[in-house]
Write a protein that holds these residues in place. Structure first.
Motif, short mmCIF file in Angstrom:
data_model
loop_
_atom_site.label_atom_id
_atom_site.label_comp_id
_atom_site.label_asym_id
_atom_site.label_seq_id
_atom_site.Cartn_x
_atom_site.Cartn_y
_atom_site.Cartn_z
N ALA A 155 13.31 -21.11 51.57
CA ALA A 155 12.60 -21.81 50.50
C ALA A 155 12.38 -20.96 49.24
CB ALA A 155 11.27 -22.34 51.02
N PRO A 156 11.87 -19.72 49.35
CA PRO A 156 11.66 -18.96 48.12
C PRO A 156 12.96 -18.58 47.42
CG PRO A 156 11.14 -17.63 50.06
CD PRO A 156 11.34 -19.02 50.53
N ARG A 157 14.02 -18.45 48.16
CA ARG A 157 15.31 -18.15 47.54
C ARG A 157 15.82 -19.37 46.76
NH1 ARG A 157 14.72 -15.03 52.03
NH2 ARG A 157 15.62 -12.92 51.97
N LEU A 158 15.60 -20.55 47.31
CA LEU A 158 15.99 -21.77 46.60
C LEU A 158 15.15 -21.97 45.35
CD1 LEU A 158 16.50 -24.30 49.56
CD2 LEU A 158 18.25 -23.08 48.25
N SER A 159 13.86 -21.76 45.45
CA SER A 159 13.01 -21.97 44.28
C SER A 159 13.28 -20.91 43.20
CB SER A 159 11.52 -22.00 44.67
OG SER A 159 11.15 -20.88 45.41
N ALA A 160 13.65 -19.69 43.61
CA ALA A 160 14.00 -18.65 42.63
C ALA A 160 15.27 -19.05 41.88
CB ALA A 160 14.18 -17.31 43.32
N LEU A 161 16.25 -19.57 42.60
CA LEU A 161 17.47 -20.05 41.94
C LEU A 161 17.16 -21.21 41.02
CD1 LEU A 161 20.54 -20.02 41.62
CD2 LEU A 161 20.70 -21.44 43.68
N ARG A 172 16.76 -24.06 35.88
CA ARG A 172 16.03 -25.07 35.12
C ARG A 172 15.44 -24.53 33.82
NH1 ARG A 172 11.85 -28.90 38.01
NH2 ARG A 172 11.94 -29.75 35.90
N TRP A 173 14.98 -23.28 33.84
CA TRP A 173 14.20 -22.80 32.70
C TRP A 173 14.73 -21.53 32.04
CZ3 TRP A 173 10.94 -24.03 37.19
CH2 TRP A 173 10.44 -25.33 37.14
N ASN A 174 15.71 -20.89 32.60
CA ASN A 174 16.13 -19.60 32.06
C ASN A 174 17.64 -19.46 31.88
OD1 ASN A 174 13.44 -18.17 32.02
ND2 ASN A 174 13.56 -18.71 34.20
N SER A 175 18.39 -20.53 32.06
CA SER A 175 19.83 -20.44 31.89
C SER A 175 20.17 -20.39 30.40
CB SER A 175 20.54 -21.62 32.56
OG SER A 175 20.50 -22.77 31.73
N SER A 176 21.44 -20.25 30.10
CA SER A 176 21.87 -20.19 28.69
C SER A 176 21.98 -21.59 28.06
CB SER A 176 23.24 -19.49 28.60
OG SER A 176 24.22 -20.22 29.32
N LEU A 177 21.80 -22.63 28.86
CA LEU A 177 21.91 -23.99 28.34
C LEU A 177 20.56 -24.51 27.86
CD1 LEU A 177 24.13 -25.62 31.12
CD2 LEU A 177 24.89 -24.56 28.99
N PRO A 178 20.55 -25.29 26.78
CA PRO A 178 19.30 -25.94 26.38
C PRO A 178 18.94 -27.04 27.38
CG PRO A 178 21.11 -26.75 25.04
CD PRO A 178 21.67 -25.63 25.87
N PRO A 179 17.66 -27.42 27.44
CA PRO A 179 17.25 -28.46 28.40
C PRO A 179 18.05 -29.75 28.29
CG PRO A 179 15.32 -27.38 27.49
CD PRO A 179 16.50 -26.85 26.72
#
Length: 212
Positions: A71-77, A82-89
């Motif tokens: 679970a924590p590995r999935l939520s970290a990914l 969702r919030w830190n990738s190079s793509l805008p929302p």
């Protein structure tokens, strides 16, 4: 007689709906706080914090919590994608909804549809995606993302022109972010389908079944 038949029909609908709701919570039924192991409680406390603001009894978390090492590995990914990738929302939510459409994952579509609109994605685009059509009013970056994701899902290969268009818009890092988003939400979709998690209300138009 007509009144009797109408009453029987209504009773059947009520029983069917109740059975569906019961079935929905039979798989990975919500745990009570006092049923959680220390590792489960640690993770449950972690996902409550912003920006996730999640409850461990909601989909897909009530399934994740059954495996407190995973679970924590999935939520970290998920946090990164969702919030830190190079793509805008606008684009990351678009990729998520394309994945929801691929799997007909109703809960995922319901959860991310309003987020995509808030991020600036045109509702007409989502209407076309829902219907299984390629939208004709996409921006250039939306079209590049759509074609890349569709190539992976439909064709199981990415042609040079599709790859080149994606790299020109997103760079190599961005292409990997797209792959990461749809790969993670494939897992989410499979989890939600296994849970039989449907949309909790009709505030978002549900995905229609598409012919195979």
């Amino acid at each position: 007689m007509k009144a009797l038949l109408a009453a029987l029909s209504m009773a059947t609908l009520i029983v069917t709906a109740a059975a569906s709701r019961a079935e929905d919570i039979t798989r990975f039924a919500p745990l009570k706080p006092d049923e959680l192991s220390p590792a489960q409680k640690t993770w449950a406390d972690m996902i409550v914090a912003p920006p996730r603001n999640a409850k461990f009894g909601s989909p897909p978390y009530r399934a994740y919590i059954r495996n407190p090492e995973l679970a924590p590995r999935l939520s970290a990914l998920s946090d990164y994608l969702r919030w830190n990738s190079s793509l805008p929302p606008r684009l990351s939510e678009f990729a998520i909804l394309l994945t929801a459409r691929q799997w007909t994952a109703q809960y995922e579509w319901f959860a991310h549809y309003p987020l995509a609109l808030k991020a600036g994605l045109d509702a007409k685009i989502l209407g076309d995606v829902s219907a299984g059509r390629r939208p004709d009013n996409m921006r250039d970056d939306e079209a590049a993302l759509y074609d890349f994701v569709t190539a992976l899902y439909r064709d199981k290969k990415v042609t040079d022109p599709v790859y080149k268009a994606a790299v020109e818009k997103f760079g190599e890092r961005g292409v990997m972010d797209i792959i990461g988003i749809i790969g993670y939400y494939d897992l989410v979709s499979m989890t939600l389908i296994t849970m039989q998690a449907g949309a909790p209300n009709d505030s978002v138009p549900p995905l229609p079944a598409l012919s195979k």
